[in-house]
Design a protein around this motif. Structure first.
Motif, PDB file in Angstrom:
ATOM      1  N   ILE A  52     -32.260  32.774  -4.516  1.00  0.00           N
ATOM      2  CA  ILE A  52     -33.723  32.657  -4.524  1.00  0.00           C
ATOM      3  C   ILE A  52     -34.208  31.789  -3.372  1.00  0.00           C
ATOM      4  O   ILE A  52     -35.135  32.159  -2.639  1.00  0.00           O
ATOM      5  N   SER A  53     -33.579  30.629  -3.179  1.00  0.00           N
ATOM      6  CA  SER A  53     -34.047  29.737  -2.107  1.00  0.00           C
ATOM      7  C   SER A  53     -33.793  30.350  -0.728  1.00  0.00           C
ATOM      8  O   SER A  53     -34.657  30.272   0.148  1.00  0.00           O
ATOM      9  N   SER A  54     -32.654  30.991  -0.513  1.00  0.00           N
ATOM     10  CA  SER A  54     -32.398  31.652   0.774  1.00  0.00           C
ATOM     11  C   SER A  54     -33.316  32.862   0.955  1.00  0.00           C
ATOM     12  O   SER A  54     -33.785  33.140   2.068  1.00  0.00           O
ATOM     13  N   GLN A 131     -18.168   4.109  -6.606  1.00  0.00           N
ATOM     14  CA  GLN A 131     -19.197   3.082  -6.638  1.00  0.00           C
ATOM     15  C   GLN A 131     -20.472   3.569  -7.306  1.00  0.00           C
ATOM     16  O   GLN A 131     -21.230   2.780  -7.837  1.00  0.00           O
ATOM     17  N   LEU A 132     -20.703   4.876  -7.257  1.00  0.00           N
ATOM     18  CA  LEU A 132     -21.942   5.416  -7.798  1.00  0.00           C
ATOM     19  C   LEU A 132     -21.708   6.858  -8.226  1.00  0.00           C
ATOM     20  O   LEU A 132     -21.038   7.613  -7.530  1.00  0.00           O
ATOM     21  N   VAL A 133     -22.234   7.212  -9.387  1.00  0.00           N
ATOM     22  CA  VAL A 133     -22.235   8.595  -9.846  1.00  0.00           C
ATOM     23  C   VAL A 133     -23.701   8.956 -10.062  1.00  0.00           C
ATOM     24  O   VAL A 133     -24.384   8.336 -10.870  1.00  0.00           O
ATOM     25  N   ASP A 134     -24.186   9.954  -9.324  1.00  0.00           N
ATOM     26  CA  ASP A 134     -25.605  10.283  -9.304  1.00  0.00           C
ATOM     27  C   ASP A 134     -25.805  11.750  -9.669  1.00  0.00           C
ATOM     28  O   ASP A 134     -25.060  12.612  -9.202  1.00  0.00           O
ATOM     29  N   ILE A 135     -26.800  12.031 -10.491  1.00  0.00           N
ATOM     30  CA  ILE A 135     -27.159  13.405 -10.836  1.00  0.00           C
ATOM     31  C   ILE A 135     -28.537  13.689 -10.255  1.00  0.00           C
ATOM     32  O   ILE A 135     -29.480  12.936 -10.490  1.00  0.00           O
ATOM     33  N   THR A 136     -28.647  14.779  -9.488  1.00  0.00           N
ATOM     34  CA  THR A 136     -29.938  15.189  -8.941  1.00  0.00           C
ATOM     35  C   THR A 136     -30.155  16.665  -9.227  1.00  0.00           C
ATOM     36  O   THR A 136     -29.195  17.420  -9.385  1.00  0.00           O
ATOM     37  N   HIS A 137     -31.418  17.058  -9.279  1.00  0.00           N
ATOM     38  CA  HIS A 137     -31.746  18.477  -9.428  1.00  0.00           C
ATOM     39  C   HIS A 137     -33.162  18.706  -8.958  1.00  0.00           C
ATOM     40  O   HIS A 137     -34.065  17.931  -9.202  1.00  0.00           O
ATOM     41  N   GLY A 138     -33.327  19.808  -8.240  1.00  0.00           N
ATOM     42  CA  GLY A 138     -34.634  20.197  -7.732  1.00  0.00           C
ATOM     43  C   GLY A 138     -35.360  21.074  -8.735  1.00  0.00           C
ATOM     44  O   GLY A 138     -34.856  21.329  -9.832  1.00  0.00           O
ATOM     45  N   GLY A 145     -31.382  25.146 -15.320  1.00  0.00           N
ATOM     46  CA  GLY A 145     -30.551  24.262 -16.140  1.00  0.00           C
ATOM     47  C   GLY A 145     -29.292  23.751 -15.469  1.00  0.00           C
ATOM     48  O   GLY A 145     -28.294  23.493 -16.139  1.00  0.00           O
ATOM     49  N   ILE A 146     -29.341  23.587 -14.138  1.00  0.00           N
ATOM     50  CA  ILE A 146     -28.171  23.068 -13.435  1.00  0.00           C
ATOM     51  C   ILE A 146     -28.533  21.798 -12.680  1.00  0.00           C
ATOM     52  O   ILE A 146     -29.712  21.466 -12.534  1.00  0.00           O
ATOM     53  N   ALA A 147     -27.511  21.099 -12.205  1.00  0.00           N
ATOM     54  CA  ALA A 147     -27.718  19.851 -11.475  1.00  0.00           C
ATOM     55  C   ALA A 147     -26.621  19.687 -10.438  1.00  0.00           C
ATOM     56  O   ALA A 147     -25.651  20.443 -10.413  1.00  0.00           O
ATOM     57  N   GLN A 148     -26.787  18.693  -9.579  1.00  0.00           N
ATOM     58  CA  GLN A 148     -25.777  18.335  -8.593  1.00  0.00           C
ATOM     59  C   GLN A 148     -25.290  16.941  -8.932  1.00  0.00           C
ATOM     60  O   GLN A 148     -26.089  16.027  -9.140  1.00  0.00           O
TER      61      GLN A 148
END
Length: 188
Positions: A52-54, A131-138, A145-148
């Motif tokens: 979709i984004s592409s 050192q850090l675990v981060d969850i992001t999602h646009g 329903g997914i994340a990075q």
């Protein structure tokens, strides 16, 4: 005792419902081996988000080139637009295969991440060095329903970003990684 328990938890915590079922490997004899263990893969929705984004970028480039050539009469705009459209079409075509080449494995002392068919990358991130675990999602990620999930270490080259994980699986993985890293007392 805590070390043995945390290693056992990391193997069983990830729910693979809705993900790809088999990680794809390059056919070459010179490929990087996957090793043994359970490989977890991306959610199938990741492919749709990428398509979709592409596809939106493809349509924007096509529309802009069409508008410029009709309004201004600059036919030369089709040269750079055509090159960009071919690259975007190729990206759209290989996205499903590319997504199936991503995978991560939780081992006793580290998380191993792999991606790539032609240009392979395999990174092992020791739990104690995180050192850090981060969850992001646009916006599209949230809609599907997914994340990075991003893992950051002191060394910039070993940071890992695992895209396209189901939201609940990303949260489970984050909590597990934090718990394991705390037992190692050198990371988080």
């Amino acid at each position: 005792m805590a070390h043995d328990r945390s290693a056992h938890v990391t193997r069983d915590v990830i729910d693979d419902e809705g993900t790809f079922t088999q990680i794809l490997e390059p056919r070459s004899e010179n490929r990087l081996p996957l090793g043994d263990g359970t490989w977890h893969q991306l959610a199938r929705q990741y492919v749709w988000v990428q398509l979709i984004s592409s596809g939106i970028v493809f349509l924007l480039v096509l529309g802009a080139a069409l508008a410029i050539s009709l309004i201004v009469g600059a036919w030369w705009v089709w040269i750079p637009a055509g090159i960009l459209l071919v690259i975007l079409a190729f990206t759209l075509a290989i996205t499903p295969r590319q997504a199936r080449a991503y995978g991560y494995q939780l081992r006793e002392d580290d998380l191993v991440f792999r991606k790539g068919i032609l240009w392979q990358r395999v990174v092992a991130v020791p739990y104690g060095r995180m050192q850090l675990v981060d969850i992001t999602h646009g916006p599209l990620d949230r809609g599907f329903g997914i994340a990075q999930l991003k893992l950051v270490t002191a060394a910039a080259t070993t940071g890992v970003a695992i895209p396209g994980i189901r939201q609940d699986a990303a949260e489970q993985l984050r909590d597990t990684l934090i718990a394991v890293a705390e037992t190692r007392r050198t990371g988080l």
